[in-house]
Write a protein that holds these residues in place. Sequence first.
Motif: not given
Lengths: 173, 647
Positions: B563-571
């Motif tokens: 997400f541009w502002q809130t960072g990396v995600w893994l799912a």
Amino acid sequence: MQKGILAGILLIGLSASSALLAHEKKKHAHYEEPYGMAGCGMWTYAISDKSQGAQLGVWALNTLIFDGSQTSAISTGTSNCVAARPKMAAVEQKVFISANLVPPSAEAAQGTGETLHALAEIFGCSDKAGFNKLSQKHYEKIFKVNEPEAVLQNYHNVIKSDAKIASQCSRIS
Amino acid sequence: MFTYKLGCAWLLVSVVLGFQSVAMAFSAADSERVTFNLQKAANLHLANKKIWQRLLFFDERFGGRHKSLVADPQYFLSPQGRTQPAKELEATIRAFLNQTQVEREGQFYAPSCVWPSRYAWLAKELGFKEQGIQAPACPKLEEFLTYARYGKISLVFSNYFLNSPASMFGHTFFRMHKRVDATSPMQADLLDDIVNFSAFIYDMGSPLYPLKGLFGVYQGKFAMVPYYIKIQEYNNLESRDLWEYELKLTQEQIDFIVLRLWELGGTYLKYYYLDDNCAFILLTLLETSDEKLELTKDFGLYAIPSDTLKTVVDKNLVKNIVYRPSSLSRFFARYEQLTGSEKAIIQGILSAKDRGDRVTQKLAFFDSKTQAHVADTLVEFIDYKEKNIDLEKVGPYSELRQKILIQRSKNREAPANISAFRGSSQPELGHRSSLYALGLGYSTQNFGYIDLHWRPALHDLSSDSAGYSDEMAIDFLNVDARVYQHFFDVHEINFIRILSLAHERDLVEPWAWHLNLAYKNIESFSIDKKTFFFEGEFGKDFLIVPEQRLSFFALVGAGAGIFWQTGVWLAPSVLLGLKTDLSAGLRLVSDMTYRYGLQTEKNYAFQSLDFRTALTQTLKEGTELRGLIEYGQSSLWSYTLSLSIYH
């Protein structure tokens, strides 16, 4: 840090996707083998998929048939893959068997088929029905060993052993 | 004002006079014959003629971009030959009449032997015969022409194969049918030749290989090889059906194409994976045989093989269509003709994993017809499974295969006829590659919008599957944007999305898989939900009702994004869905993706649910009406009705 991860995801994603696409496209793109005609898409994907057998085939084709005269043709633009085609006609039998071992074996056992028909033509045999019957009858003898030179030789021997068929096959010595 | 105009006029006149004197100075060095022919060529405007431009491989797209596709400087006689057809014509005429020899790999040749198709055309246009101009002997060319005697040309298309969405792009090559007459009575399809244009890749193992292909680093060359090589490669190794389209060409046109091939055999073009690729180049080759043929000018940035095939069919160039089944198609054909008990015999043999002797013992109990059908089907299965193209490779079934064939060779029963079977639908029936759609929609959050959808290539599950597979999808740069009353939103971009939902059929049990590199909204706790991500899943597709092609699929996998502002995600993710034909031309595709993920920077866990249902009706060929219901992206429902055109 974020930019690095972004770049990482992008790279992984692109690599995986393009590797898959490339894997498909690989089959259209043909290997540049340093063997003249064999580098013209003759053996293509088959070569890379196989181990020593294929390399041996290429080497055999090159040294035994083309007199090892092929220089490396790696993207120098000097190998002419159109002009070279007629040269193969002189060794059609060897090339055909090297490239086709599976279809004729199944068809010979069945006693009919397109590859068998092509093989009959290459041997110059006008009696197609007779050739088919002969192939079926002597299947075990012809395809005893799964090696092109042997199969070719066995075919020659089997044809020669049948006088009637042999008389109608112009390219069996 | 008047003085200025007169000044310009004087300038113009003096420039022209100056040129003329320079031109005359040059032509004084030419013989009378050369001058005569250069003048005649100018009078006839030969440099502007389509055939001349095509002989030089000038690109006719983009309103006549004047640059030859041939990258090899040796292909041109003039240093400006690659960009100036007039200069090249002049240099060519001079070379042919002066017969200044050219060097090729240490040997010297008359130019008319190196460029025989240019010579043939110029000789006709300029009347060399009437002038008493004779071509010198070309022994190597003669040798080639003695061999290369063709009576027909077919355009051959290799269709997609199982579980490989990218193979839906296809590949094309020419089949040159050898002339059968007293001098060469031999006739067998396999012994015909094919002409292929492809990249010559010297570093196949390199990771940069796909990029190099995209940017024209490799050389594209023509090659002529026996048809049986391609049949082995496409039909048997890759298990792709081949479709042959016999072309309506006169013998004169065919002979001219053969001369072209001689000219092109020793040279190279830049190979661009997307652009000047195999299919497009083959069409340009056809175009040189007839000025009236217009096959390439409508292609834009890229030419996909399946599109070029459609062009040839639409221009009424096809006389006859021949189908050549792949190894897998032949297996399906044989297996589906078996009786229930015959199928059971095969299943028994494969599951028992018996040795060859045991199998032949079992088979010997049955009548000869059953034995033949079972043996033929089993061998077809083995050859498919092991990708058998030559027996030097030893596989798990090698011994079994040999034993079965020995037994088979003692059985006079003919193999079953499978000529009516079709493993794929005719590729020329397929929709064109680019999709353009315009729609209207409503979303619960942002109300009304205009929906704009564009996809350069190629095919999704909702598309009409005639000519394609209904089990595979591949999206390249799929872009969907929405124009709301007060803002513009990029709804979704799939940079590359590949989906394969092959189901189990006749002992063949493929996995289903999915890859997606995309940009879209995903539910999360953060304010901005737009994310750029990569996701992959695999699983199974189950065919429930064959008549309706109703299947259900379930895949699991994982994704990672940012997400541009809130960072990396893994799912980890789960993809469930179903697809079916509701009636002829009406398709339903419904799918849902559930993700339970971790946003690494803020350490938030999040869930997201994307749901899509698309109902698509084919209107006329290449046009569809689509109703789309979507859910997701912060509990947003949206409903879109759009009209799509494939072009």
